[in-house]
Design a protein around this motif. Structure first.
Motif, mmCIF file in Angstrom:
data_model
loop_
_atom_site.group_PDB
_atom_site.id
_atom_site.type_symbol
_atom_site.label_atom_id
_atom_site.label_comp_id
_atom_site.label_asym_id
_atom_site.label_seq_id
_atom_site.Cartn_x
_atom_site.Cartn_y
_atom_site.Cartn_z
ATOM 1 N N SER A 41 49.056 33.774 44.337
ATOM 2 C CA SER A 41 48.552 33.055 43.164
ATOM 3 C C SER A 41 49.570 32.080 42.587
ATOM 4 O O SER A 41 49.362 31.525 41.513
ATOM 5 C CB SER A 41 48.094 34.015 42.058
ATOM 6 N N GLY A 96 43.969 29.362 37.985
ATOM 7 C CA GLY A 96 45.352 29.618 38.345
ATOM 8 C C GLY A 96 46.156 28.333 38.449
ATOM 9 O O GLY A 96 45.600 27.239 38.614
ATOM 10 N N THR A 132 43.551 34.858 36.111
ATOM 11 C CA THR A 132 42.550 35.902 35.875
ATOM 12 C C THR A 132 42.621 36.437 34.450
ATOM 13 O O THR A 132 43.701 36.695 33.921
ATOM 14 C CB THR A 132 42.750 37.060 36.866
ATOM 15 N N SER A 188 48.388 33.450 38.657
ATOM 16 C CA SER A 188 46.972 33.794 38.531
ATOM 17 C C SER A 188 46.498 33.564 37.103
ATOM 18 O O SER A 188 47.176 33.906 36.132
ATOM 19 C CB SER A 188 46.758 35.256 38.898
ATOM 20 N N SER A 245 50.703 39.057 38.363
ATOM 21 C CA SER A 245 50.532 37.924 39.272
ATOM 22 C C SER A 245 50.763 36.608 38.554
ATOM 23 O O SER A 245 50.282 35.565 38.975
ATOM 24 C CB SER A 245 49.129 37.950 39.879
#
Length: 321
Positions: free
Chosen positions: A150, A211, A200, A198, A182
């Motif tokens: 990521s 990302g 997320t 990342s 991440s």
């Protein structure tokens, strides 16, 4: 007390004999501390050599044990299954799980005692994420190494790095850095929060879940002084001392009184003022200017320290036994 199958829901003293610590750091299932001369002691899970006590893996230790090598360290940073430290000369040392090269010694072999991070510049601060590590130089540059899924290393790629690699941030200098799961975040010398990796659950704080392979500014115009990152949430302290959090809000780890995820910085209930901040997997804690410990989030194992095992959606003070 893991032997009896019970969980301490309020603070208890570590069994260290005459040991006193000037610094302490916690990983996923291990803890380390430094004494007044920089000697490191670790305890907890050692399945990956993260205690650095020069033993074979597959052990757990329930009391502070000296880290091998007789090193004198000035700072500690613990990841999920690895540990890192700085010396006064700015050299970085790591030990434990070395998958993806997170120890920075150019290999991927577990190390059960501290090894020097190779080809690194002089660092003034170090941080360890779940599977990567980063250091801050005196000139304000950030270098990262280890897993790069990521883009958490911030070098514009997703290629794992076994030695320190410069974060791509042309024209930007940093004053603080925090490695999460991440993703990674940092504070610039002008107080802007920037994150990468990342996106997320909105953990980058950019208002979306996209990302980023290189640093991007967190949403808004707020200026910050410190930042902390966990696997799925991030918190920072503004220059005024107020705590703001963003990302996954499961178990109320953002402290805004809800369990609704946030993709932009959101103040903790009560405009909590903090002098220091640290994050667990699903809970968060701050030290107030007066020295009180304040926590919120998942509390099933008593990690909030309020004497209960109930989810805490807003900051509460830790209680003595």
């Amino acid at each position: 007390d893991s032997a009896s199958g019970t969980t301490a829901a309020a603070p208890t003293a570590v069994k260290g004999g005459t040991l006193t610590f000037t610094q302490i750091a916690a990983g996923a299932a291990h803890t380390c501390g430094l004494n007044s001369v920089g000697a490191a002691f670790c305890w907890g899970n050692d399945f990956n050599g993260q205690l650095g006590i020069n033993t074979t893996t597959g052990l757990s230790v329930n009391a502070p044990t000296p880290v091998a090598g007789g090193h004198a360290f000035s700072a500690l940073a613990l990841g999920d299954t690895h540990s890192c430290a700085l010396k006064a000369d700015g050299t970085a040392w790591c030990w434990g799980n070395n998958a993806n090269g997170r120890l920075g010694d150019s290999t991927t072999v577990i190390k059960v005692a501290p090894v020097a991070v190779l080809n690194g510049p002089t660092f003034t601060a170090i941080t360890a994420g779940s599977a990567h590590s980063c250091g801050l130089t005196i000139g304000g540059a950030v270098y990262c190494w280890g897993a790069n899924g990521s883009g958490r290393l911030g070098d514009g790629t997703t290629t794992d790095r076994r030695i320190p690699t410069l974060v791509s941030a042309a024209g930007v200098t940093f004053s603080a850095v925090a490695a999460g799961g991440s993703h990674t975040c940092a504070i610039t010398t002008t107080g802007t929060a920037m994150c990468w990796g990342s996106g997320t659950a909105g953990v980058l704080g950019t208002g979306n879940t996209i990302g980023q392979l290189t640093p991007i500014a967190v949403f808004g115009t707020e200026r910050y002084q410190t930042i902390a990152a966990s696997n799925a949430h991030t918190c920072a302290v503004t220059v005024a001392g107020v705590v703001q959090c963003w990302g996954n809000n499961g178990s109320g780890r953002l402290g805004d009184g809800t369990t609704v995820g946030r993709s932009v910085p959101t103040p903790v209930v009560g405009n909590l003022l903090a002098a220091a901040l640290d994050l667990g997997l699903e809970h968060s804690c701050a030290r107030t200017p007066a020295g009180s410990a304040i926590c919120w989030g998942r509390n099933a194992e008593g990690q909030v320290g309020d004497g209960s095992l109930l989810v805490v959606l807003r900051p509460v003070g830790a209680k003595r036994p």
